[in-house]
Design a protein around this motif. Structure first.
Motif, PDB file in Angstrom:
ATOM      1  N   GLN A  53       0.917  -1.132   0.019  1.00 45.44           N
ATOM      2  CA  GLN A  53      -0.038  -0.017  -0.103  1.00 45.44           C
ATOM      3  C   GLN A  53       0.901   1.248  -0.040  1.00 45.44           C
ATOM      4  OE1 GLN A  53      -2.692   0.370   3.420  1.00 45.44           O
ATOM      5  NE2 GLN A  53      -4.219   1.265   2.212  1.00 45.44           N
ATOM      6  N   LEU A  54       0.711   2.228  -0.834  1.00 47.37           N
ATOM      7  CA  LEU A  54       1.304   3.389  -0.895  1.00 47.37           C
ATOM      8  C   LEU A  54       0.605   4.363   0.152  1.00 47.37           C
ATOM      9  CD1 LEU A  54       1.587   3.920  -4.803  1.00 47.37           C
ATOM     10  CD2 LEU A  54       3.262   3.264  -3.181  1.00 47.37           C
ATOM     11  N   TYR A  55       1.709   5.213   0.688  1.00 44.71           N
ATOM     12  CA  TYR A  55       1.160   6.333   1.708  1.00 44.71           C
ATOM     13  C   TYR A  55       0.855   7.540   0.597  1.00 44.71           C
ATOM     14  CZ  TYR A  55       1.064  10.352   4.583  1.00 44.71           C
ATOM     15  OH  TYR A  55       0.713  11.553   5.538  1.00 44.71           O
ATOM     16  N   ASP A  56       1.618   7.740  -0.424  1.00 43.67           N
ATOM     17  CA  ASP A  56       1.508   8.799  -1.285  1.00 43.67           C
ATOM     18  C   ASP A  56       1.685   8.446  -2.855  1.00 43.67           C
ATOM     19  OD1 ASP A  56       1.797  11.077  -2.890  1.00 43.67           O
ATOM     20  OD2 ASP A  56       2.237  12.416  -1.272  1.00 43.67           O
ATOM     21  N   VAL A  57       0.962   8.512  -3.714  1.00 42.04           N
ATOM     22  CA  VAL A  57       0.908   8.020  -4.968  1.00 42.04           C
ATOM     23  C   VAL A  57       2.249   8.466  -5.699  1.00 42.04           C
ATOM     24  CG1 VAL A  57      -0.344   9.864  -6.234  1.00 42.04           C
ATOM     25  CG2 VAL A  57      -0.142   7.589  -7.095  1.00 42.04           C
ATOM     26  N   PHE A  58       2.774   9.671  -5.216  1.00 44.92           N
ATOM     27  CA  PHE A  58       3.898  10.398  -5.846  1.00 44.92           C
ATOM     28  C   PHE A  58       5.356   9.469  -5.166  1.00 44.92           C
ATOM     29  CE2 PHE A  58       0.950  13.761  -6.128  1.00 44.92           C
ATOM     30  CZ  PHE A  58       0.855  13.829  -7.549  1.00 44.92           C
ATOM     31  N   ALA A  59       5.199   8.821  -4.224  1.00 42.89           N
ATOM     32  CA  ALA A  59       6.235   8.080  -3.604  1.00 42.89           C
ATOM     33  C   ALA A  59       6.123   6.479  -4.157  1.00 42.89           C
ATOM     34  CB  ALA A  59       6.151   7.953  -2.283  1.00 42.89           C
ATOM     35  N   ASN A  60       5.644   6.267  -5.242  1.00 44.72           N
ATOM     36  CA  ASN A  60       5.446   4.940  -5.807  1.00 44.72           C
ATOM     37  C   ASN A  60       6.624   4.200  -6.312  1.00 44.72           C
ATOM     38  OD1 ASN A  60       4.811   2.629  -7.115  1.00 44.72           O
ATOM     39  ND2 ASN A  60       3.097   3.537  -8.065  1.00 44.72           N
ATOM     40  N   LYS A  61       7.466   3.649  -5.678  1.00 50.63           N
ATOM     41  CA  LYS A  61       8.456   2.786  -5.624  1.00 50.63           C
ATOM     42  C   LYS A  61       8.360   1.482  -6.643  1.00 50.63           C
ATOM     43  CE  LYS A  61      10.457   4.213  -1.383  1.00 50.63           C
ATOM     44  NZ  LYS A  61       9.382   4.792  -0.977  1.00 50.63           N
ATOM     45  N   VAL A  62       7.316   1.149  -7.055  1.00 51.06           N
ATOM     46  CA  VAL A  62       7.109   0.032  -7.921  1.00 51.06           C
ATOM     47  C   VAL A  62       8.178   0.120  -9.329  1.00 51.06           C
ATOM     48  CG1 VAL A  62       5.429   0.881  -9.526  1.00 51.06           C
ATOM     49  CG2 VAL A  62       5.755  -1.653  -9.051  1.00 51.06           C
ATOM     50  N   PHE A  63       8.156   1.335  -9.739  1.00 49.25           N
ATOM     51  CA  PHE A  63       9.233   1.456 -11.019  1.00 49.25           C
ATOM     52  C   PHE A  63      10.881   1.274 -10.623  1.00 49.25           C
ATOM     53  CE2 PHE A  63       5.503   3.770 -12.345  1.00 49.25           C
ATOM     54  CZ  PHE A  63       5.313   3.170 -13.590  1.00 49.25           C
ATOM     55  N   THR A  64      10.933   1.696  -9.460  1.00 51.41           N
ATOM     56  CA  THR A  64      12.345   1.617  -8.879  1.00 51.41           C
ATOM     57  C   THR A  64      12.796   0.253  -8.620  1.00 51.41           C
ATOM     58  OG1 THR A  64      12.273   3.811  -7.903  1.00 51.41           O
ATOM     59  CG2 THR A  64      14.127   2.440  -7.083  1.00 51.41           C
ATOM     60  N   ASN A  65      11.894  -0.524  -7.728  1.00 45.08           N
ATOM     61  CA  ASN A  65      11.918  -1.937  -7.549  1.00 45.08           C
ATOM     62  C   ASN A  65      12.021  -2.762  -8.858  1.00 45.08           C
ATOM     63  OD1 ASN A  65      11.809  -1.571  -4.728  1.00 45.08           O
ATOM     64  ND2 ASN A  65       9.777  -1.226  -4.759  1.00 45.08           N
ATOM     65  N   LEU A  66      11.230  -2.435  -9.519  1.00 46.55           N
ATOM     66  CA  LEU A  66      11.503  -3.366 -10.995  1.00 46.55           C
ATOM     67  C   LEU A  66      12.890  -3.192 -11.444  1.00 46.55           C
ATOM     68  CD1 LEU A  66       9.975  -4.860 -13.379  1.00 46.55           C
ATOM     69  CD2 LEU A  66       9.267  -2.791 -14.131  1.00 46.55           C
ATOM     70  N   MET A  67      13.337  -1.813 -11.724  1.00 44.22           N
ATOM     71  CA  MET A  67      14.498  -1.616 -12.455  1.00 44.22           C
ATOM     72  C   MET A  67      15.728  -2.060 -11.558  1.00 44.22           C
ATOM     73  SD  MET A  67      14.010   1.633 -14.372  1.00 44.22           S
ATOM     74  CE  MET A  67      13.048   2.576 -13.086  1.00 44.22           C
ATOM     75  N   ASP A  68      15.310  -2.304 -10.214  1.00 44.73           N
ATOM     76  CA  ASP A  68      16.703  -2.757  -9.522  1.00 44.73           C
ATOM     77  C   ASP A  68      16.965  -4.343  -9.604  1.00 44.73           C
ATOM     78  OD1 ASP A  68      17.112  -0.387  -7.926  1.00 44.73           O
ATOM     79  OD2 ASP A  68      15.750  -1.172  -6.191  1.00 44.73           O
ATOM     80  N   THR A  69      16.132  -5.165 -10.349  1.00 53.70           N
ATOM     81  CA  THR A  69      16.393  -6.390 -10.548  1.00 53.70           C
ATOM     82  C   THR A  69      17.528  -6.572 -11.665  1.00 53.70           C
ATOM     83  OG1 THR A  69      14.685  -6.442 -12.347  1.00 53.70           O
ATOM     84  CG2 THR A  69      14.098  -7.049  -9.952  1.00 53.70           C
ATOM     85  N   VAL A  70      17.516  -5.759 -12.645  1.00 52.32           N
ATOM     86  CA  VAL A  70      18.722  -6.086 -13.848  1.00 52.32           C
ATOM     87  C   VAL A  70      19.156  -4.608 -14.222  1.00 52.32           C
ATOM     88  CG1 VAL A  70      17.571  -8.269 -14.808  1.00 52.32           C
ATOM     89  CG2 VAL A  70      16.849  -6.055 -15.428  1.00 52.32           C
TER      90      VAL A  70
END
Length: 803
Positions: free
Chosen positions: A477-494
Motif C-alpha cells: 500500500q502506498l502512503y503517497d501516490v508520488f512515492a510509488n517505488k514500483v518502478f524503482t523496485n522493478l529496475m533494481d532487478t537488472v
C-alpha cells in the motif's frame, strides 16, 4: 475421456465437518484472508487432513485420489507451521504408509518422506548454484560505447542461456529420480510410457521455484488390450504418489489443492483463505479448475463446465487434443500447452512419436489450425500489451513481473515459432531458427534474444531473492501516490538500461505483429531508435535520464526541426521537466513545439495538456483558463480515438477546475470537476488505469469547494463518495486521509465534535503508520490533525461540563 468411477458421491457429514473447520479458520485470518498466527491455524489444517483421509476410504475413484492429495497438502501445512509437533509428524508419516496400501503399491514400506528429503537436497544444491551463477551476471551501465554495449548484451545472452540450461537439466534429473522411485514403489509398469514435461520446463526457461507441468504418454495400441483399465489405474496411482512426494517438499501452497470448504464458507465481500505462510516453490500444477496441467487432469465437474479431462493417454489419443477446442477451455487451451513439450523420463520412442505428431500438426496447412493460432495471438496481443501493462503500474503499487516482463515477450516468440512450424520449445532456439530461415535479420535476432535473456534474468532474480515463486515486486500500500517505488523496485532487478531496452524491444515486436494481417509469410526486422527509448524512459518514470539522454543526443546530432521523431523526443523532455517541477523549462520546450507542424494528433493533444499544466503550476491561472478555452475547438477537430479524446478533455477540465479553485471561483470549479469526472467515467480502464482514482479526486475537490461555500452536508456526501472510490480502487493512504480531514472539518463546522473527533483520530492513526517517527513532529498534516483533535476534545469537554 473421464476417469473411471466419475460419479462423485461423498459423505455429507464429512463435508459439514470440513466446512465447520474452514469456518473456524476464519477467526485466525486477517481482512486479506492471510493467517495472523500460523501456529494457531496448524491444528485446523491437521484436523482437515484427518477428515480428507477419511474421505479417501470411500469407493469413488475420483474422491479417493483427490482426498489423498488434499490430505497430503494439509498434513504438510500443519507440520511446517508447528515443526516440533510430534503428533503432526506422526500423522503425516502414517498417512504416507496408508497411501501406499490404498494405491496397491508393491513396496509397502517405501519411505515417501525420505525420498522427499533426498529431493530437497537436490533442490537446495540447484538453488545454491543458480544463485552463484546469477551473481556473475552484471548489469549493463549507461556510460558505454555502442560496441561495448553490444558485447555486454551478447555476454548476458550467453550467461542466461547457460544458467537456464543448467536449471533445466537439474530439474529434469530431479523429476527422473522421483519417477524412478514411483515406478519402483508401484512395481513394474504394465505398459511403456513417457513422462513428458510442458510449460517453462519445455521452453528451457524454468526456475528453481517452478511448478512441474507434465503428462503421461502411453504406448500406442495399449487402449485396445483387455488390461487397459488396469494400466490407467496404475498410472493414476503412480501420479498420486508422485504428487505426494512433491507435496512433501513442503512448498505447495494449500489453495493449489482447491479445497472446496474454503469457498463454501466465504461470504460475499470476504477474501478467501490465501496461504501466505508457505514459501511457494516446486510443486505440481494446481487442482484449481483453471489449472490441472498434470496427469490426473481436471477431475471435478461444475455446472458451467461439466466435463473431466485426463492427461494419461496413448500417443494418438493425446494428439487429438491438438485439434479439440470446444470443451477444453479450463482457463487455457490444452492444444496450446501440448504444442511445447520435452522428454523427462521413460520410453524415448513414445515421446518421439508424440513429437512427430505435433510437428505434423504444426506443419499442416489446415485453416482451422492457423485460425486458432491467430486467435490466440490476437488475444495475447490484447491481454499482454506491453504499453498497457506498463501504463497500469501508474495505478498500482505492485507489479507482477511474470505478466509484465516475462509474458510480454516469450508468448510472442512462442507464437512466431508455431506460425513458422518450429517445434523447438526454447525461445532462444526459435529466434535462432527464425534468423536461419531469413525471417528476421541478425540485428533483430540479437535484440529478441536479449529481451528473452532480460525477462528470464528478472524472473530468476526475483524468485531467488524472495526464495519463493512470488511474482510481485513493490509495496502492499502506498502512503503517497508520488512515492510509488514500483518502478524503482522493478529496475533494481537488472538495471535501468536493460529494463528500458526490454520494453522498447517488446513494444516494437508487438507492434509488428499487430500491423501485419497475413503472418503466414512473415518477414520483419526491428531496430531501436532514440524515440523508442525516450518513450520507455517516460513510461518507467526515469525523468532525470530523459533529460541527460536528450542533452547527449543534442550534442551528438544537430537538431532536425522537421523530424517527427525529434518532436516526439522533445515532448518527452517537456513532460520530464514538468514532472520534475521545472515548469519554465517545460513551457519553453512546449512553446517551441507549438510553432512546429506536428503530424500526430495524439502528440498535439498531449502538448496542449502539458502547457495547461505548466501554466497552472506557475500560478498563471487566468492564462491557463484562457488557453484551455482557446484549444477546446482544436481538440474537437483532432483525429483521436474516443478514449484518447475523453482522456484529453478530462485532463483539461481537471486543470481548469484547479485553476478556478485557486481563484476562489468555487461554483465554476465544481462544474468543471463534474465535467472531468464524467469524462473519466467514459474511459477504458486499460487506457487509463487511474480513471476511478481520478474520479475519486474529483469528488474530493467538489467536496472541498462545497466546504468553502458552507454547504457541509453536501460536502460530506462528496467526501464519503471519494473515500469509497479510493477504498475500492487502491487509492493511496494520503488520499484517503485527505478525505478524513474533510469529513472531520465538515463535522467540526457543524459543531458535531464527537463525529469530527472520530474522523480525525482515524486520519492520524493512518498517517502515523506511514510517516517515519523522526518526521512525525514536523509533518504539517500530522500537526494540523493533532490541532483539530485538540479543538474537538476541548469542545467535547465543555459539552460534558454543561450537560
Amino acid at each position: 475421456m473421464a476417469m473411471a468411477g466419475s460419479s462423485h458421491v461423498v459423505d455429507s457429514s464429512l463435508e459439514q465437518e470440513l466446512n465447520k473447520m474452514a469456518e473456524q479458520l476464519k477467526q485466525f485470518l486477517d481482512k486479506n484472508g492471510k493467517e495472523k498466527d500460523p501456529g494457531k491455524s496448524a491444528s485446523i489444517f491437521h484436523q482437515m487432513g484427518v477428515l480428507y483421509n477419511k474421505f479417501s476410504k470411500q469407493d469413488d475413484s475420483i474422491t479417493k485420489k483427490l482426498s489423498l492429495i488434499r490430505s497430503a497438502a494439509l498434513f504438510n501445512a500443519a507440520v511446517t507451521r508447528q515443526p516440533g509437533n510430534q503428533q503432526f509428524k506422526q500423522s503425516l508419516k502414517d498417512f504416507c504408509s496408508d497411501l501406499l496400501k490404498t494405491a496397491g503399491a508393491k513396496i509397502l514400506d517405501a519411505d515417501l518422506l525420505k525420498i522427499a528429503q533426498e529431493v530437497k537436497e537436490m533442490v537446495k544444491e540447484m538453488r545454491k548454484k543458480t544463485n552463484e551463477s546469477l551473481q556473475q551476471v552484471n548489469n549493463i551501465p549507461y556510460d558505454v560505447t555502442i560496441d561495448e554495449q553490444k558485447e555486454l548484451e551478447a555476454e548476458k545472452i550467453t550467461n542466461i542461456k547457460t544458467i537456464q540450461a543448467q536449471i533445466t537439466e537439474n530439474y529434469k534429473n530431479m523429476m527422473k529420480f522421483v519417477s524412478n522411485e514411483c515406478e519402483k514403489i508401484m512395481g513394474n509398469s504394465p505398459s511403456k510410457y513417457s513422462i513428458t514435461g510442458m510449460g517453462s520446463l519445455a521452453r528451457c526457461e524454468i526456475t528453481p521455484y517452478s511448478d512441474f507441468e507434465h503428462i503421461i504418454l502411453l504406448q500406442e495400441g495399449g487402449q485396445e488390450k483387455d488390461n487397459y483399465p488396469q494400466v490407467l489405474e496404475y498410472f493414476r496411482w503412480f501420479s498420486v504418489i508422485f504428487q505426494t512426494i512433491i507435496i512433501n517438499l513442503q512448498e505447495t501452497i494449500i489453495p493449489s489443492v482447491a479445497i472446496p470448504s474454503f469457498k463454501h464458507v466465504t461470504k460475499p465481500g470476504e477474501k478467501e483463505f490465501f496461504d501466505a505462510f508457505t514459501k511457494r516453490g516446486i510443486s505440481f500444477d494446481g487442482l484449481m479448475l483453471h489449472a490441472c496441467k498434470l496427469p490426473l487432469g481436471r477431475m471435478e465437474r461444475t455446472k458451467k463446465k461439466p466435463w473431466t479431462t485426463e492427461l494419461i493417454k496413448p500417443v494418438n489419443e493425446m494428439l487429438t487434443y491438438l485439434d479439440k477446442d470446444e470443451d477444453l477451455k479450463n482457463g487455457y487451451r490444452i492444444s496450446d500447452v501440448l504444442m511445447n513439450t520435452c522428454q523427462v523420463y521413460g520410453d524415448e520412442q513414445i515421446y518421439q512419436q508424440f513429437s512427430e505428431g505435433v510437428r505434423n500438426v504444426l506443419q499442416s496447412d489446415q485453416p482451422s489450425h492457423h485460425e486458432r493460432l491467430m486467435q490466440q495471438l490476437n488475444e495475447d496481443l490484447t491481454n499482454f500489451d506491453a504499453f498497457n501493462c506498463l501504463n497500469a503500474l501508474f495505478a498500482d503499487s505492485k507489479c507482477n513481473i511474470k505478466r509484465l516482463v516475462y509474458r510480454t515477450s516469450t508468448l510472442f516468440i512462442s507464437a512466431l515459432g508455431r506460425l513458422n512450424s518450429i517445434d523447438d520449445g526454447s525461445s532462444f532456439a526459435i529466434i535462432d531458427q527464425l534468423n536461419n530461415n531469413n525471417i528476421i535479420d541478425d540485428e533483430t535476432a540479437h535484440l529478441l534474444s536479449y529481451a528473452i535473456a532480460v525477462s528470464c534474468q528478472v524472473r530468476l532474480k526475483v524468485y531467488m531473492e524472495k526464495e519463493s515463486q512470488d511474482d510481485y515486486v513493490g509495496e502492499e500500500q502506498l502512503y503517497d501516490v508520488f512515492a510509488n517505488k514500483v518502478f524503482t523496485n522493478l529496475m533494481d532487478t537488472v538495471g535501468e538500461r536493460s529494463m528500458v531496452d526490454y520494453f522498447a524491444i517488446a513494444y516494437n515486436l508487438q507492434n509488428v505483429l499487430k500491423s501485419i494481417d497475413d503472418l503466414s509469410n512473415l518477414k520483419f526486422n526491428i531496430t531501436l531508435t532514440p524515440r523508442d527509448k525516450f518513450r520507455m524512459l517516460r513510461m518507467l518514470q526515469l525523468h532525470d535520464r530523459i533529460i541527460s539522454e536528450w542533452e547527449s543526443h543534442s550534442q551528438e546530432q544537430p537538431p532536425n526541426t522537421s523530424s517527427q521523431d525529434e518532436l516526439w523526443m522533445r515532448y518527452h523532455v517537456a513532460r520530464a521537466y514538468c514532472i520534475m517541477h521545472k515548469y519554465k523549462d517545460s513551457l519553453l520546450m512546449l512553446e517551441w513545439l507549438e510553432e512546429r507542424d506536428i503530424e500526430h494528433h495524439w502528440l498535439k493533444g498531449r502538448r496542449m495538456r502539458e502547457k495547461a499544466c505548466c501554466l497552472y503550476n506557475l500560478d498563471r491561472f487566468q492564462e491557463a483558463l484562457q488557453f484551455i478555452r482557446r484549444v477546446k475547438s482544436e481538440v474537437s477537430h483532432l483525429n483521436l480515438s474516443d478514449s484518447d479524446k475523453y482522456s484529453l478533455c478530462s485532463e483539461l477540465a481537471h486543470i481548469a477546475a484547479r485553476c478556478q479553485y485557486a481563484l476562489k471561483e468555487y461554483q465554476l470549479a465544481i462544474d468543471q470537476f463534474m465535467v472531468a469526472s464524467i469524462y473519466y467515467a467514459h474511459l477504458d480502464q486499460r487506457d487509463e488505469p487511474r480513471k476511478e482514482i481520478n474520479r475519486a479526486t474529483c469528488f474530493y475537490h467538489i467536496g472541498l469547494c462545497l466546504y468553502k461555500l458552507g454547504d457541509y452536508d453536501a460536502a460530506i456526501n462528496e467526501a464519503e463518495k471519494s473515500l469509497q472510490h479510493h477504498e475500492q480502487n487502491n487509492g493511496s493512504v494520503n488520499e484517503k486521509c485527505d478525505c478524513y480531514t474533510l469529513l472531520g472539518g465538515c463535522h467540526l463546522e457543524k459543531h458535531d465534535f464527537y463525529e469530527a473527533l472520530k474522523y480525525f483520530h482515524t486520519e492520524l492513526g493512518l498517517r502515523l503508520q506511514f510517516v517515519p517517527n523522526e518526521k512525525q513532529v514536523s509533518d504539517e498534516k500530522i500537526k494540523f490533525t493533532r490541532s483539530n483533535i485538540q479543538i474537538c476534545q476541548d469542545n467535547c469537554h465543555w459539552k460534558r461540563y454543561f450537560r
